[in-house]
Design a protein around this motif. Structure first.
Motif, PDB file in Angstrom:
ATOM      1  N   ALA A  53      28.660  51.943  33.245  1.00 10.53           N
ATOM      2  CA  ALA A  53      27.667  51.902  32.168  1.00 10.53           C
ATOM      3  C   ALA A  53      26.367  52.594  32.555  1.00 10.53           C
ATOM      4  N   VAL A  54      25.878  52.372  33.794  1.00  7.62           N
ATOM      5  CA  VAL A  54      24.606  53.004  34.171  1.00  7.62           C
ATOM      6  C   VAL A  54      24.767  54.514  34.304  1.00  7.62           C
ATOM      7  N   GLY A  55      25.959  54.969  34.714  1.00  8.33           N
ATOM      8  CA  GLY A  55      26.198  56.410  34.738  1.00  8.33           C
ATOM      9  C   GLY A  55      26.092  57.014  33.352  1.00  8.33           C
ATOM     10  N   GLN A  56      26.687  56.343  32.373  1.00 13.30           N
ATOM     11  CA  GLN A  56      26.603  56.821  30.998  1.00 13.30           C
ATOM     12  C   GLN A  56      25.184  56.711  30.450  1.00 13.30           C
ATOM     13  N   LEU A  57      24.443  55.697  30.893  1.00 12.69           N
ATOM     14  CA  LEU A  57      23.055  55.552  30.446  1.00 12.69           C
ATOM     15  C   LEU A  57      22.198  56.700  30.981  1.00 12.69           C
ATOM     16  N   GLY A  58      22.390  57.058  32.252  1.00 10.87           N
ATOM     17  CA  GLY A  58      21.699  58.224  32.800  1.00 10.87           C
ATOM     18  C   GLY A  58      22.073  59.488  32.059  1.00 10.87           C
ATOM     19  N   TYR A  59      23.339  59.590  31.700  1.00  8.76           N
ATOM     20  CA  TYR A  59      23.829  60.725  30.924  1.00  8.76           C
ATOM     21  C   TYR A  59      23.070  60.822  29.597  1.00  8.76           C
ATOM     22  N   ALA A  60      22.936  59.680  28.918  1.00  9.62           N
ATOM     23  CA  ALA A  60      22.249  59.671  27.618  1.00  9.62           C
ATOM     24  C   ALA A  60      20.781  60.051  27.771  1.00  9.62           C
ATOM     25  N   LEU A  61      20.129  59.578  28.819  1.00 12.12           N
ATOM     26  CA  LEU A  61      18.712  59.898  29.032  1.00 12.12           C
ATOM     27  C   LEU A  61      18.516  61.397  29.217  1.00 12.12           C
ATOM     28  N   ALA A  62      19.421  62.023  29.975  1.00 12.63           N
ATOM     29  CA  ALA A  62      19.321  63.470  30.178  1.00 12.63           C
ATOM     30  C   ALA A  62      19.514  64.223  28.869  1.00 12.63           C
ATOM     31  N   LEU A  63      20.395  63.726  28.019  1.00 11.54           N
ATOM     32  CA  LEU A  63      20.639  64.389  26.744  1.00 11.54           C
ATOM     33  C   LEU A  63      19.379  64.422  25.885  1.00 11.54           C
ATOM     34  N   ILE A  64      18.578  63.379  25.990  1.00 15.42           N
ATOM     35  CA  ILE A  64      17.361  63.307  25.192  1.00 15.42           C
ATOM     36  C   ILE A  64      16.252  64.176  25.782  1.00 15.42           C
ATOM     37  N   LEU A  65      16.072  64.129  27.112  1.00 18.97           N
ATOM     38  CA  LEU A  65      14.889  64.721  27.743  1.00 18.97           C
ATOM     39  C   LEU A  65      15.143  66.072  28.410  1.00 18.97           C
TER      40      LEU A  65
END
Length: 392
Positions: A53-65
């Motif tokens: 889950a935290v890997g995917q959360l980091g993935y999502a953060l990069a997609l935004i920023l």
């Protein structure tokens, strides 16, 4: 805003190389999946419960920023910096040496962050290189590389970990990622950015894009539900397979992932089909297949043949839906890094949700609850395809 002339279209050989880079990079995010029980034994009970889950959360953060930079920054140095400074030197090396669960989770988030930035720069770049009637084929080639990376990552992780331990696996991945940075720096054309625009203006434009395109939002939510089902399965499968009647080790769990090979095999021909077929009907058919696959996976909790059938169908359906979504989304606007940022952010947050609730469902209701939850996510996605007629 000033539009910069896009780079000259390059050969299919170059697209295949980009697809290989995509596969090697995305593999970094999935190495942990068959190793969760082994990591938990090394760092303590429940230490790895939320690593996916935290890997995917980091993935999502990069997609935004970070991913929106793909339209406004030269891609070759952008990718080289990401691969050298973050994915290899920091995230993967930190994972290999993490002494505590907290540092491991931080490293997992960094791997997701850097993997997202790299692969979601590569895919829009390949789509931009292709002619409109070849876009599905180019995306299919990229997804074949990515799906092959996801597929082999679990197998390689299981085999290497069985021999040398999970830390050696991540140390080796750091070396491979550094070599990949060197290769891309030498091979990718040196081209100007697609848009001459300040970073904050690009972020605002990305938000406006999401607000104004209903089709983009719908396809993003369909993808999110599909990827949530995927996350539910893969965040719990290793725990189920390590228990009776299977009692598999990491190598066996990794080899089982080869059953998902159809997802990689089907990507290129489906990409060609998506260029000329009714994408709405294809999406509905693949979502229905995915929902039914969880019935086979439920029976597969005790019978390996049904587990293999369900895994084959589930991986094929989820990957097919993703390809169909992207073939629609990347035709909406020319600012494809913005499109990637919106679509992949929502898509990845679906994976985060699935990976986060999957272990909880398994703890409360066992394998039956896990499979019911996965099927429910795909059923919701199927309902979304009937909410409004598309004309992609």
């Amino acid at each position: 805003m000033t539009t910069v002339r896009p780079p000259r279209a390059v050969s299919r050989k170059t697209v295949r190389l980009l697809a290989t880079a995509y596969g090697l990079t995305i593999a970094n995010l999935y190495y942990c999946q068959p190793l969760l029980p082994e990591i938990a034994r090394s760092l303590g009970p429940h230490a790895a419960d939320h690593l996916v889950a935290v890997g995917q959360l980091g993935y999502a953060l990069a997609l935004i920023l970070i991913v929106p930079l793909g339209d406004i920054a030269p891609r070759r140095p952008f990718l080289a910096v990401l691969l050298c400074c973050d994915a290899a030197a920091l995230a993967l090396a930190l994972t290999a040496t993490a002494p505590t669960a907290g540092l491991l989770l931080a490293a997992g988030a960094l791997i997701g962050l850097t993997a997202a930035a790299v692969v979601n720069t590569l895919i829009p770049y390949a789509a931009a290189l292709a002619a409109p009637d070849e876009r599905g084929r180019a995306i299919g080639t990229m997804l074949t590389g990515g799906l092959t990376g996801v597929l082999l990552s679990r197998t390689v992780a299981g085999l290497v970990s069985q021999v040398a331990g999970w830390r050696a696996l991540f140390a080796g991945a750091a070396v491979v990622t550094l070599l990949l940075a060197v290769v891309l720096t030498r091979v990718m054309p040196l081209a100007p950015p697609d848009l001459a625009l300040p970073y904050r203006a690009q972020l605002r434009a990305t938000v406006r894009l999401a607000a104004t395109h209903r089709l983009l939002r719908r396809r993003s939510f369909i993808g999110a539900c599909s990827f949530a089902a995927f996350g539910v399965f893969w965040s719990t499968a290793a725990f189920r397979l390590s228990e009776p009647p299977y009692e598999y080790g990491p190598a066996q769990i990794g080899l089982l992932a080869l059953a998902g090979a159809a997802g990689a095999v089907v990507a290129r021909p489906l990409g060609r089909t998506a260029d000329r077929a009714d994408r709405v009907r294809l999406t509905r058919a693949t979502l229905a297949l995915g929902a039914v696959s969880f019935a086979a996976l439920w029976v597969g909790g005790h019978h390996v043949a049904w587990l293999l059938i369900g895994l084959l169908a589930m991986d094929t359906a989820v990957n097919a839906v993703h390809l169909l979504n992207m073939s629609v989304v990347y035709g909406i606007d020319d600012a494809r890094a913005r499109l990637a940022s919106v679509y992949m952010t929502v898509y990845t947050l679906g994976g985060v949700a699935g990976a986060a609730v999957g272990p909880s469902a398994y703890a409360v209701g066992g394998w039956s609850a896990t499979c019911l939850l996965g099927a429910a996510f795909l059923a919701i996605a199927l309902v979304l395809t009937f909410t409004r007629t598309e004309n992609p």
